[in-house]
Design an enzyme around this catalytic site. Structure first.
Site, short mmCIF file in Angstrom:
data_model
loop_
_atom_site.label_atom_id
_atom_site.label_comp_id
_atom_site.label_asym_id
_atom_site.label_seq_id
_atom_site.Cartn_x
_atom_site.Cartn_y
_atom_site.Cartn_z
N LYS A 72 0.87 -1.22 -0.12
CA LYS A 72 -0.10 -0.02 0.14
C LYS A 72 0.90 1.26 -0.02
CE LYS A 72 -3.73 -2.43 2.38
NZ LYS A 72 -4.75 -2.36 3.57
N TYR B 12 -12.42 -3.18 -3.42
CA TYR B 12 -13.00 -2.99 -2.00
C TYR B 12 -14.41 -3.17 -1.99
CZ TYR B 12 -8.32 -2.24 0.10
OH TYR B 12 -7.05 -2.34 0.51
N ASN C 267 -1.93 -0.43 7.05
CA ASN C 267 -1.21 -1.69 7.41
C ASN C 267 -0.37 -2.14 6.32
OD1 ASN C 267 -3.13 -2.41 5.91
ND2 ASN C 267 -4.59 -3.35 7.41
N HIS D 83 -1.98 -5.57 1.29
CA HIS D 83 -3.07 -6.26 1.07
C HIS D 83 -2.64 -7.64 0.73
CE1 HIS D 83 -6.95 -7.26 -0.44
NE2 HIS D 83 -6.34 -7.94 -1.51
N GLU E 32 -9.20 -10.60 -7.97
CA GLU E 32 -8.21 -9.49 -7.64
C GLU E 32 -7.13 -9.51 -8.59
OE1 GLU E 32 -7.27 -9.78 -3.55
OE2 GLU E 32 -9.36 -9.21 -2.92
#
Ligand code: DAT
Ligand code: MG
Length: 150
Positions: free
Chosen positions: A21, A61, A128, A131, A142
């Site tokens: 990310k 998402y 965080n 992913h 995905e």
């Protein structure tokens, strides 16, 4: 005697989508994260630095639409480049989730990417670092979104 035919080894190989990310890329942790994936024994099938788009993130998402962290999550994912990665190997979907650690970096176990390298920054969305797809169905969906044609 019944023939029990073991699957060919290549048929047991799974693929997962990993995204480093924007916080991970910004903090210069892309190499450290890829190092852990490779050190575990998984193979990199694709790696691409890219800018996510609102359309891609809406699809990626979709399960979180309407949740309180959804808008901050999309804004965060658009805040800088991300590293899209397809990794492969037996059990890689579960294996990378284990390497990544729990969603909340404060409680993620030490030894995991999120536990070792992440923390709470007091924001509405958890930053965080990574992913990872959470099931074979998510991985297929995905990978098709992030790496069409792969
Ligand atoms: P994961 O990334 O561990 O699969 P998820 O799919 O439930 O977690 O959520 C997607 C991302 O949304 C997650 O990485 C960080 C953010 N997020 C999830 N739950 C959150 C919460 N309760 N508060 C803030 N951000 C959250
Ligand atoms: Mg998830």
């Amino acid at each position: 005697m019944t023939d029990v035919v073991a699957p060919a080894l290549e048929e047991t190989i799974e693929r997962t989508l990993i995204v480093v990310k924007p916080d991970g890329v910004r903090r210069g942790l892309s190499g450290e994260i890829l190092r852990r994936v490779e050190a575990k024994g998984y193979t990199l099938a694709a790696v691409r630095l890219m800018d996510a788009t609102p359309e891609l993130l809406a699809a990626h998402y979709a399960e979180h639409e309407g949740k309180p962290f959804y808008d901050p999550l999309v804004d965060f994912m658009l805040s800088g480049p991300v590293l899209g990665v397809v990794a492969e190997g037996q059990g890689v979907i579960e294996g990378f989730r284990s390497l990544a650690g729990a969603t909340n970096p404060t409680s993620a176990a030490p030894g995991t990417i999120r536990g070792d390298l992440g923390r709470d920054w007091g924001l509405r969305v958890q930053q965080n670092l990574v992913h990872g797809s959470d099931s074979p169905e998510s991985a297929a969906r995905e990978i098709a979104l992030w790496f069409p044609g792969l």
